[in-house]
Motif scaffolding. Structure first.
Motif: not given
Ligand code: ADP
Length: 274
Positions: A241-245
């Motif tokens: 949760k919270g990781e971005t692409f």
């Protein structure tokens, strides 16, 4: 398939490619290019081979999500749980979830409910003994174990003997062939929602081609079919949760994820200079 046949299929595949030092993937790629095998079959073969490297803890339904019943519950209460959540096997515990003492199947609660006039069976009468596996068990061993014991659900134990989660035959088979739904799986009508702040919430189950259309992207994969699966493939694991692409003028933030899937992604437009 008998108990040893998984093993013999695996060794045949390995023997087939033993002659050379190049990685199995290369052989598969060549075989696809030469039209000897199609890429879908390769994906399944690769998944079978990978079973040995995956642990139960990576695919189990974690402890907080287990739908279970206390051993003193009335049969009617268990039937309600089955109807409400759509699971056909309900673990039964004594005191708390760390002490699973049985598993009751929906079919076993039907008969006493249909004959309420006869002496009432208790949950303890109807449940079957639980089958336990350590969370470090690899999926190949688990599959052999479930096949040989003819059991569909195992309770996963942590290193202290507490309950870490549960795993079913379907969870393992999904690792080989991909998502298997059934008539009782919850359908999610709101796969894409536009939020008042201009962001979009997108379910991890949205197919890749729909996602491409929505965000004007050209993401392709021969391994996965959904956007959740695509981000997992990109990260090489289940992103937290919270990781971005960031891609194509959008930032995709993992909004909800569990040990097994990306549930929801939030899409935020990014400024040109980002
Ligand atoms: P069912 O169709 O009864 O739900 P499956 O074996 O098809 O059983 O499992 C479907 C998914 O539901 C799997 O991910 C499995 O881990 C999960 N599951 C099965 N039973 C339960 C339960 N009692 N509580 C929580 N999750 C469950």
């Amino acid at each position: 398939m008998d108990e040893g046949s998984n093993g013999s299929i695996l060794s045949s595949i390995r023997n087939l490619f033993r002659k050379s030092d190049s990685p199995l993937e290369e052989h598969f790629r060549d075989a696809v290019e030469e039209g000897e095998i199609n890429s879908e079959d390769v994906r399944i073969l690769q998944n079978v081979i990978d079973l040995e490297d995956k642990r139960v803890s990576e695919i189990m339904t974690p402890r907080p999500d287990i739908i279970c019943a206390e051993v003193d519950s009335a049969i009617g209460e268990v039937a309600e749980l089955i109807v409400q959540h759509g699971h056909s096997r309900i673990p039964v515990y004594e005191d708390n979830r760390d002490h699973i003492v049985g598993v009751v199947h929906a079919k076993d609660v039907l008969s006493p409910l249909l004959t309420p006039q006869s002496p009432q069976a208790t949950l303890a009468d109807l449940m079957r003994p639980p089958h336990f596996v350590p969370e470090t068990t690899n999926l190949r061993t688990l599959l052999r174990d479930l096949q040989s014991t003819r059991i569909h659900m195992a309770i996963v134990l942590d290193e202290y003997g507490g309950t870490a989660g549960l795993v079913t035959l379907e969870d393992v088979l999904e690792q080989i062939v991909g998502e298997i739904g059934d008539e009782h799986d919850v359908l999610r009508p709101e796969e894409v929602q536009e939020m008042p702040d201009g962001t979009m919430l997108v379910s991890g189950r949205v197919p890749l081609d729909e996602f491409n259309e929505l965000f004007d992207l050209e993401l392709v994969s021969d391994q996965v079919e959904t956007i959740g699966g695509y981000f997992c493939e990109l990260a090489g694991r289940i992103p937290a949760k919270g990781e971005t692409f960031t891609m194509g003028g959008w930032r995709f933030l993992v909004e909800e994820a569990d040990a097994k899937h990306i549930e929801t992604v939030r899409a935020v437009r990014v400024a040109e200079e980002d």
